[in-house]
Write a protein that holds these residues in place. Structure first.
Motif, PDB file in Angstrom:
ATOM      1  N   PHE A  83      -9.981 -17.660  53.456  1.00  0.00           N
ATOM      2  CA  PHE A  83     -10.804 -18.685  53.010  1.00  0.00           C
ATOM      3  C   PHE A  83     -10.038 -19.337  51.638  1.00  0.00           C
ATOM      4  O   PHE A  83     -10.051 -20.088  50.776  1.00  0.00           O
ATOM      5  CB  PHE A  83     -11.939 -18.399  53.134  1.00  0.00           C
ATOM      6  N   HIS A  84     -10.128 -17.935  51.279  1.00  0.00           N
ATOM      7  CA  HIS A  84     -10.101 -18.630  49.203  1.00  0.00           C
ATOM      8  C   HIS A  84      -8.886 -19.036  49.236  1.00  0.00           C
ATOM      9  O   HIS A  84      -9.035 -20.135  48.419  1.00  0.00           O
ATOM     10  CB  HIS A  84     -10.124 -17.154  49.415  1.00  0.00           C
ATOM     11  N   LEU A  85      -7.716 -18.665  49.540  1.00  0.00           N
ATOM     12  CA  LEU A  85      -6.288 -19.056  49.421  1.00  0.00           C
ATOM     13  C   LEU A  85      -6.287 -20.290  49.911  1.00  0.00           C
ATOM     14  O   LEU A  85      -5.424 -21.655  49.194  1.00  0.00           O
ATOM     15  CB  LEU A  85      -5.493 -17.869  49.968  1.00  0.00           C
TER      16      LEU A  85
ATOM     17  N   MET B 150      -3.283 -23.631  50.498  1.00  0.00           N
ATOM     18  CA  MET B 150      -2.623 -22.916  51.658  1.00  0.00           C
ATOM     19  C   MET B 150      -2.301 -23.134  52.801  1.00  0.00           C
ATOM     20  O   MET B 150      -3.852 -22.738  53.727  1.00  0.00           O
ATOM     21  CB  MET B 150      -2.415 -21.227  51.584  1.00  0.00           C
ATOM     22  N   SER B 151      -1.287 -23.494  53.630  1.00  0.00           N
ATOM     23  CA  SER B 151      -1.777 -23.363  55.181  1.00  0.00           C
ATOM     24  C   SER B 151      -2.250 -22.384  56.157  1.00  0.00           C
ATOM     25  O   SER B 151      -1.913 -20.855  55.490  1.00  0.00           O
ATOM     26  CB  SER B 151      -0.893 -23.839  55.770  1.00  0.00           C
ATOM     27  N   ILE B 152      -2.091 -22.438  56.946  1.00  0.00           N
ATOM     28  CA  ILE B 152      -2.561 -20.725  58.196  1.00  0.00           C
ATOM     29  C   ILE B 152      -0.301 -20.673  57.965  1.00  0.00           C
ATOM     30  O   ILE B 152      -0.737 -18.597  57.600  1.00  0.00           O
ATOM     31  CB  ILE B 152      -2.993 -21.075  59.907  1.00  0.00           C
ATOM     32  N   ASP B 153       0.195 -21.097  58.174  1.00  0.00           N
ATOM     33  CA  ASP B 153       1.764 -20.847  58.148  1.00  0.00           C
ATOM     34  C   ASP B 153       1.965 -20.198  57.408  1.00  0.00           C
ATOM     35  O   ASP B 153       2.635 -19.064  57.119  1.00  0.00           O
ATOM     36  CB  ASP B 153       2.133 -22.210  59.033  1.00  0.00           C
ATOM     37  N   GLU B 154       1.619 -20.529  56.241  1.00  0.00           N
ATOM     38  CA  GLU B 154       1.741 -20.296  55.033  1.00  0.00           C
ATOM     39  C   GLU B 154       1.022 -18.666  54.372  1.00  0.00           C
ATOM     40  O   GLU B 154       1.932 -17.633  53.847  1.00  0.00           O
ATOM     41  CB  GLU B 154       1.230 -20.649  53.516  1.00  0.00           C
ATOM     42  N   LEU B 155      -0.040 -19.312  55.155  1.00  0.00           N
ATOM     43  CA  LEU B 155      -1.051 -17.412  54.395  1.00  0.00           C
ATOM     44  C   LEU B 155      -0.223 -17.013  55.595  1.00  0.00           C
ATOM     45  O   LEU B 155      -0.121 -15.436  55.747  1.00  0.00           O
ATOM     46  CB  LEU B 155      -2.329 -17.219  54.800  1.00  0.00           C
ATOM     47  N   ASP B 156       0.156 -16.611  56.622  1.00  0.00           N
ATOM     48  CA  ASP B 156       0.810 -15.828  58.096  1.00  0.00           C
ATOM     49  C   ASP B 156       2.326 -15.585  57.077  1.00  0.00           C
ATOM     50  O   ASP B 156       2.450 -13.747  57.319  1.00  0.00           O
ATOM     51  CB  ASP B 156       1.254 -16.444  58.822  1.00  0.00           C
TER      52      ASP B 156
END
Length: 394
Positions: A245-247, A253-259
């Motif tokens: 959530f923080h990032l 950052m998108s979900i794909d970037e976080l993944d």
């Protein structure tokens, strides 16, 4: 009688022709970079390694090339007495607590479970589909998650809203189960007792730990996916979920970037810049503070899990190190066990420093816990489980 064991990745096919009775790997091979401009194939048989480079557009072409190698280089699958193909699949959900004959229904279930292992199940399934088309023998699937179906609900269920968790299948499934089952069984054989409280440390680029009591898993570090748990080569392992959530909020950052960040750009590589532990040790020895800190974090997480699992089991008889790092990195083993010295764990430095292909104890006779190094053999485990299923067909 032999079994062809296939582990199909997103752009690779690992395979072994195994004699389940003797444990011999008759032929071993790897197809890499499938779909790229140049694919690489390694096939080893009768002590000779054969290497090839050519474009293989998809898994179908890759497996056809492999089958041609068995005919031209050897061994002939027909003469080797192939009776089945065993396939590794990462995610079986809570549908499978053991190996299964591949039928259309089983195949469809593997596909339905793909959202729980999006990097693995679709690739595993490609190998299954191609192999079933090309090899007219029974095909059996062995799931990484099956060994962990025995987890008590207190270990398997997250403290997530029950309705949401049940609707979307959110629970601890674990991974590397075939290795954990094989190694814990070998430890029991070596010691000569079934009534053991064991911790198995499967340490490779992917890493996991399990707690095993009387041959059954009671806890494991990987969760819904292989991301949770230990520090790994490129994965974070345990991390506060609010980091997502923080990032998302502060970095956009998108979900794909976080993944991608959590799975491919973190872990040892994210801390030290390298995920090959040999390189990380070299960097630390030459004074690289980030590399030394990465090793400290890696070891800290291991010790933390060992302590917590000993408490969960109400005692500890055996610690088993396995997989690439666990079997070969004596310095890492020493650092972990030295931190356990206050609990009566006594390492034998000379024995620990010796490399070998056999099971060996690396603690002294008066150590409170027996620590073993056990080479894992997932292919043999898959082959034997495959034969168990085939035996029920006759």
């Amino acid at each position: 009688m032999t079994v062809l064991v296939i582990n199909s990745g997103s752009s690779s096919i690992k395979y072994q022709l195994v004699d389940p009775e003797s444990g011999e790997a008759i032929a071993v091979g790897l197809v890499e970079q499938i779909g790229e401009s140049t694919s690489r194939v390694k096939h080893t048989y009768d002590g000779e390694k054969h290497e090839y480079e050519q474009r293989l557009a998809d898994h179908g072409e890759g497996l056809r090339f492999v089958l041609d190698l068995f005919d031209s280089v050897g061994p002939s699958l027909a003469e080797a007495g192939i009776v089945a193909v065993g396939h590794r699949v990462v995610q079986g959900g809570d549908n499978f607590n053991g190996p299964a004959l591949i039928t259309e229904d089983v195949r469809d279930l593997i596909e339905e479970l793909a959202p729980l292992a999006p990097l693995h199940n679709p690739a595993n399934l490609r190998g299954i589909d191609v192999a079933r088309e090309l090899l007219d023998v029974p095909h059996v699937v062995v799931f990484d998650t099956a060994f962990f179906q025995t987890l008590p609900e207190e270990a398997a269920r997250y403290a997530l809203n029950r309705e949401v968790a049940d609707r979307y299948g959110v629970r601890r499934y674990g991974a590397h189960g075939t290795s954990h089952q094989y190694v814990s069984h070998k430890a029991s054989e070596w010691i000569g007792r079934e009534d053991l409280k064991q911790i198995v440390l499967h340490l490779g680029n992917g890493a996991s730990v399990s707690a095993v009591v009387n041959g059954e898993a009671v806890d494991t570090s990987m969760g819904l996916t292989p991301l949770e748990g230990l520090v790994m080569g490129t994965r974070t392992g345990d991390i506060d979920p609010a980091v997502i959530f923080h990032l998302s909020r502060v970095a956009g950052m998108s979900i794909d970037e976080l993944d991608d960040l959590f799975n491919k750009k973190s872990g040892v590589k994210g801390l030290a810049g390298e995920n090959d532990m040999r390189a990380v040790w070299d960097m630390a020895d030459s004074g690289d503070e980030n590399a030394r800190e990465a090793l400290d974090i890696y070891v800290h997480r291991l010790v933390k899990y060992i302590g917590s699992y000993a408490a969960v089991m109400g005692g500890l008889d055996v610690i088993a190190f396995t997989a690439g790092i666990g079997e070969n990195d004596d310095r890492l083993r020493a650092e972990v066990l030295e931190r356990l010295a206050p609990f009566g764990v006594k390492i034998d430095p000379e024995v620990n420093a010796v490399r070998g292909d056999n099971i060996r104890a690396i603690t002294t006779a008066d150590s409170s816990v027996t620590v073993l190094v056990i080479p894992t053999n997932e292919e043999l485990a898959i082959a034997r489980q495959t034969m168990d299923v085939v035996a029920t067909l006759s």
